[in-house]
Design an enzyme around this catalytic site. Structure first.
Site, PDB file in Angstrom:
ATOM      1  N   GLY A 282      37.402  46.158  34.146  1.00 21.66           N
ATOM      2  CA  GLY A 282      38.777  45.969  34.598  1.00 21.66           C
ATOM      3  C   GLY A 282      39.730  45.672  33.456  1.00 21.66           C
ATOM      4  O   GLY A 282      39.342  45.645  32.288  1.00 21.66           O
ATOM      5  N   LYS A 404      48.814  33.469  42.136  1.00 22.23           N
ATOM      6  CA  LYS A 404      48.912  33.690  43.583  1.00 22.23           C
ATOM      7  C   LYS A 404      48.016  32.740  44.370  1.00 22.23           C
ATOM      8  O   LYS A 404      48.076  32.689  45.604  1.00 22.23           O
ATOM      9  CB  LYS A 404      48.575  35.148  43.906  1.00 22.23           C
ATOM     10  CG  LYS A 404      49.613  36.123  43.342  1.00 22.23           C
ATOM     11  CD  LYS A 404      49.189  37.562  43.508  1.00 22.23           C
ATOM     12  CE  LYS A 404      50.266  38.495  42.945  1.00 22.23           C
ATOM     13  NZ  LYS A 404      50.496  38.316  41.504  1.00 22.23           N
ATOM     14  N   GLY A 446      50.606  46.161  32.069  1.00 19.65           N
ATOM     15  CA  GLY A 446      49.778  47.350  31.918  1.00 19.65           C
ATOM     16  C   GLY A 446      48.485  47.322  32.694  1.00 19.65           C
ATOM     17  O   GLY A 446      47.678  48.235  32.577  1.00 19.65           O
TER      18      GLY A 446
END
Length: 638
Positions: A282, A404, A446
């Site tokens: 990732g 979050k 990005g």
């Protein structure tokens, strides 16, 4: 090469003829050289050729005549004429008249310039001097890098260098390589009315990020595309090409000047150790792999669910290793961090000392629509890997968390907060020998799913740019900076630590969109400018989205030895309490009843308010509500 030889032979033929004609006209009679006077003709060639070569008059024929081309011809012919005349006078080879010498210079200049122009038109046609199809370029910075760039672009038929912009008062009014140097204030009016294909290239690679941001913001109001030359070491290498000039990336505006890392913190959990990185393919996981590799671990274990992502990062790491003078063993493991059978085998054959857990489902609307998958991966996947790490006596376990997780209104944020609580409860259990910690930060530039690549693609497609809400803000940080801070934060952990990265100041996404439009040399299309290029449209908040993100649940925060890493002191549940609640949550997953699932989540995370119960979903915004183009505001400090 053939063109150069042809031009040289042309000069060798005509220059003696021009010299003879000039001297004859200067004396008003036809010149019949005596025996010794014949030497003045080969002397003229012997002097002219080295000077012309030095001035570049025998390089490949240029497609376009420029001011400095004419200047070079004018100066080189003047120098050759003066040297020739002095030599003839001193040696007494021939009797010269002033008018003859002047006529020789003028005729040589006319012939050299005219012949090059005529050859250019033969080779490339008569319409190639039309600037409309070429990019007009202003170079910001008239120093060494700027002049090198000007020389490079001057030889490229796709560009027309219009001049330099430089606020250095000592350079003002100078002419560099035939191009004027003007201040920003003097050039501003020209840039405001610049034609469509005008660019400004910033050629100041040694300035810091703050200075670069200042220049970019000065150029933003103009209808010009802004680009920049690469880092100074790349430019100084001599291998620089026009294709290496890069577009201004929004990273250059949102990123910050990096802080030098603590040389003791960086290698503490990595150097000489066996390191497991979950989610290795990732955005964050792959950067963790790169930075960890440079810190010389004994072994890197890459755990990744995506076959392609795992293959890609492993290939990249092997390529990096091929240029290094040390070796690192790399093991590829294809699978999930929640697969206990896989983890049993993985840990049994490796004495893993450090775990960076970056594997997570993080796309807010997708996780909201696929809550069961999100909970299984983000909560129970983390729990499985953490418990296996504890049982295997892993030294350090670092969870990559998110802003979050603070007072979440979405399932993704709620699952990440529960993952934090799992680690906090394990860290405070009896006989815990693993140092558990988590690092919380906002959006990274990005990354997959980030608005920056999405906006970039929408601009390339001609728009519109879609923004969910005109007031939505987010924190941003570059991926390399975030990972470097994660590594250092993990090295400071004592157990159960919640580290919070200093994200700087939040960014209004509407301002981000309009700034990206400006940097592309385009104009915002709105009620104030209906003839603009790209429109910004508002679609309304998506399920689970908040207008503002936070980094802290409460105000109980303290600093650390690193200026950009804070430590939060937040309440959590005991291991026994959390186990009961997680058991209930797991039971609700089997029924796939979203209402029951969310009720279970609210019992675990007291700050969780499901999105449908908030005012956030009342978010339809008219496009007539948009404001003018304004700079990115720096507000909502951490």
């Amino acid at each position: 090469m053939q063109k150069r030889l042809f031009i040289l032979l042309l000069d060798a033929l005509f220059l003696p003829m021009l010299l003879w004609a000039s001297l004859s006209l200067g004396k008003n009679e036809v010149m019949f050289p005596h025996a010794g006077e014949w030497w003045i003709f080969p002397l003229a060639l012997a002097i002219s050729f080295p000077v012309f070569i030095n001035f570049g008059l025998y390089r490949a024929v240029l497609r376009y005549f420029r001011n400095q081309t004419i200047s070079a011809i004018l100066l080189s012919t003047l120098i050759t004429t003066i040297i020739w005349a002095i030599t003839v006078k001193v040696t007494g080879m021939a009797d010269l008249t002033k008018s003859g010498v002047i006529l020789y210079w003028l005729s040589t200049f006319t012939f050299i310039a005219g012949s090059r122009l005529q050859i250019q038109q033969w080779l490339y046609g008569t319409n190639n001097d039309n600037k409309t199809s070429r990019k007009r370029v202003y170079i910001y910075g008239a120093g060494e890098s700027g002049t090198k760039l000007a020389a490079l672009l001057d030889g490229d038929p796709a560009y027309v260098v219009e001049g330099f912009i430089d606020d250095n008062a000592s350079l003002r009014g100078w002419n560099m390589l035939g191009f004027d140097v003007q201040s920003y204030d003097k050039t501003a009016a020209t840039l405001m009315n610049a034609p469509e294909n005008t660019e400004v290239i910033i050629a100041m690679p040694s300035i810091d990020r703050e200075e670069r941001q200042f220049i970019i913001e000065r150029l933003e109001p103009f209808p010009v595309k802004v680009r920049i030359i690469p880092a100074i070491e790349d430019f100084a290498s001599g291998n620089f090409r026009v294709s290496d000039i890069k577009d201004i990336d929004i990273d250059d505006l949102l990123g910050r000047e990096p802080v030098s890392p603590d040389k003791q913190l960086l290698p503490a959990n990595i150097h000489g150790k066996t390191v497991l990185i979950s989610g290795a393919g990732g955005s964050i996981g792959s950067e963790l792999c790169r930075q960890a590799l440079n810190l010389r671990p004994k072994k890197l274990v890459l755990l990744e669910l995506s076959e392609f992502a795992l293959y890609k990062i492993e290939q990249e790491l092997n390529e990096i290793l091929s240029s290094m003078h040390f070796s690192v063993e790399i093991e590829r493991v294809l699978g999930s961090s929640g697969d206990i059978t896989l983890l049993d085998k993985l840990f049994s054959r490796n004495e893993i000392q450090t775990v960076y857990h970056a594997a997570a489902y993080k796309h807010v609307p997708l996780v909201e629509e696929n809550s069961v998958a999100g909970i299984k991966n983000n909560v129970f996947g983390t729990k499985t890997l953490a418990e296996k790490s504890l049982a295997s006596k892993v030294e350090t376990f670092i969870l990559i968390s998110t802003d979050k997780a603070v007072r979440p209104t979405n399932v993704m944020g709620c699952t990440k907060r529960i993952a934090e609580m799992v680690l906090q409860s394990l860290a405070n259990s009896k006989n815990c020998e693993t140092t558990f910690s988590m690092v919380r930060f906002g959006n990274v530039l990005g990354s997959s799913g980030s608005v920056v690549p999405k906006f970039r693609q929408q601009i390339a497609d001609g728009g519109p740019i879609t923004v969910t809400h005109k007031e939505i803000t987010r924190y941003f940080m570059s991926i390399p900076e975030a990972v470097q801070l994660v590594i250092q934060a993990g090295a400071m952990a004592k157990g159960g630590d919640v580290f919070v990265l200093d994200m700087g100041e939040s960014v209004k996404i509407t301002d981000l969109a309009t700034k990206m439009i400006s940097l592309a040399g385009l104009q915002l299309k709105d009620q104030y400018n209906p003839d603009g290029d790209i429109e910004v449209k508002y679609s309304g908040l998506r399920p689970g989205e908040k207008l503002y993100e936070e980094l802290l649940i409460g105000d109980n925060v303290s600093g650390t030895k690193h200026s950009r890493i804070m430590q939060a002191n937040e309440e959590f549940l005991s291991k026994s309490q959390l186990e009961v609640l997680l058991k209930n949550l797991q039971n609700t997953l089997t029924d796939d009843n979203l209402d029951e699932i969310k009720k279970s989540l609210t019992k675990i995370v007291s700050g969780y308010t499901p999105w449908e119960n908030t005012a956030n979903n009342d978010s339809a915004i008219s496009n007539d509500d948009k404001g003018k183009v304004i700079p990115i505001k720096k507000s909502y400090p951490v």
